[in-house]
Design a protein around this motif. Structure first.
Motif: not given
Length: 427
Positions: A101-125
């Motif tokens: 159960a733990l091995s299929v659990l994804p990692n926790v995003p850092l707080d500054d990662v933008p929240v979004g659904k897919d590649e359309s929500d990625n942010v150019e830096v």
């Protein structure tokens, strides 16, 4: 892998992180699994304690010549032994259920990662350079490669099937030059140690670098149970497995150029023409093993190292931070570098640099220790493409194409090309 202790103490934080990734809440289910395991372990401990006590009582009964009492205690000890054997088997089942159960659990995003659904929500830096104006209608890489007689998909398909390519002549040499240039840059100027790792790994290495069990369908498996590496991240990162590293020796930085193998499961119909999405491709990979305090700084450094390759080649690119819905399974934060392809008139990923925190380190028990301390802690790991050699070849072909179909060799690659400055069709 996430720490169950952290999950027990921060269930709301876990579920909030999963929600950012578009996944369902799982904290309570995981805690329930852990509670069942803990309860069972407690029962086994109580049984073991009773067995030890009964064994001592047998000696006393024998000393006092109370045979009936001794026989009764012996029967109890035998019964407890049977219960313990059955209980230990159940404990292994409960341990495995929690581990899975733990091995299929994804990692926790850092707080500054933008929240979004897919590649359309990625942010150019940031971006580097400008889209080139070639002065004519550019062609795609496969049109140019086939016209030169140096890129053969048909013969590759005859021997291997779809998503394979044969390169020859000047293009084969250009790909080799790209890899050599990247290795010299990263090992010579960026402080990475060059490694030539195995291309096949065992279950432990694939699991320790979070490729198993979740991504087994994306990998190729040999008949004797090994896995062909999908990226050199796997063997390079796993070099730290089971180690306790002196923190004065960190960070450790590794670079390798290898063939990589991916089944491309689920990519039917995507990028079927050309070399963009292949079952076998060449990539220069960067891996860092750091202390927790320096991993974020190392992430920026690694991304800059990958960007330096494209700057040296004079290619226009942009760097984006992936949103929570587009980020990889084991990453806490990821920068993608996307190079401009004039033939496609589109940006395409050429590098992905991720900081994983202690997610992989927990799975492979990679730790570090300060000088003089007894206590250890998990290292942090990072990985990034520095960069994908095949995609860099595509980018050079499309950006350095000429109106007559020839390809100009970028200045930084000419020392590796034996005097060839332009790739053209053999007379």
């Amino acid at each position: 892998m996430l720490d169950i202790k952290w999950i027990r103490e921060n269930p709301e934080a876990l579920d909030a992180a999963l929600a950012k990734r578009g996944a369902e809440a799982q904290a309570q289910q995981l805690i329930a699994l852990d509670e069942a395991r803990r309860s069972h372990v407690g029962q086994l401990q109580a049984l073991q304690e009773r067995r030890n006590a009964a064994s001592k009582e047998i000696g006393k009964a024998m000393a006092s010549k109370d045979q009936a009492r001794a026989d009764s205690l012996k029967a109890e000890v035998a019964s407890i032994k049977d219960e313990l054997q059955a209980g230990e088997a159940k404990e292994r089942e409960l341990d495995e259920a929690l581990k899975h159960a733990l091995s299929v659990l994804p990692n926790v995003p850092l707080d500054d990662v933008p929240v979004g659904k897919d590649e359309s929500d990625n942010v150019e830096v940031r971006a580097s350079g400008e889209k080139p104006d070639l002065g004519f209608e550019p062609k795609e890489h496969f049109e140019l490669g086939e016209a030169l007689g140096m890129m053969d998909f048909e013969r590759a398909a005859k021997m291997s099937g779809a998503r394979f390519t044969i390169l020859s002549g000047g293009l084969a040499r250009l790909e080799r030059a790209l890899g050599q240039y990247m290795l010299d840059l990263h090992a010579g100027e960026h402080g990475y140690t060059e490694v030539n790792p195995p291309l096949m790994v065992n279950d432990a290495a694939a699991y320790g670098t979070d490729k198993l069990p979740k991504f087994g369908d994306d990998l190729f498996k040999t008949t004797d149970g090994r896995w062909l590496i999908p990226t050199a991240e796997v063997p390079l990162t796993y070099m730290a497995a089971g180690e306790i590293i002196d923190e004065d020796e960190l960070p450790k930085r590794y670079v390798a150029q290898t063939s990589c193998f991916r089944s491309e499961a689920g990519s039917a119909g995507r990028d079927t023409r050309g070399m963009l999405r292949q079952h076998q491709f060449t990539k220069v990979e960067l891996v860092s093993v750091t202390t927790p305090e320096t991993s974020l700084e190392e992430h920026e450094r690694m991304t800059a190292s990958a960007e330096a390759v494209l700057k040296g080649l004079g290619l226009h690119y942009r760097t984006i931070v992936l949103c929570t819905g587009d980020m990889g399974f084991g990453a806490r934060k990821t920068y993608d570098i996307e190079v401009w392809l004039p033939g496609q008139k589109a940006y395409r990923e050429i590098s992905s640099c991720s900081v994983c925190g202690d997610f992989q380190a927990r799975r492979m028990n990679a730790r570090c220790r300060k000088a003089g301390d007894k206590a250890t802690r998990f290292v942090h790991t990072l990985n990034g493409s520095g960069v994908a050699v095949g995609r860099a070849l595509i980018a050079v072909i499309e950006n350095y194409q000429n109106a007559d179909g020839t390809i100009t060799v970028p200045d930084v690659l000419q020392p590796y090309m034996g005097g060839i400055t332009r790739i053209e069709k053999a007379a």
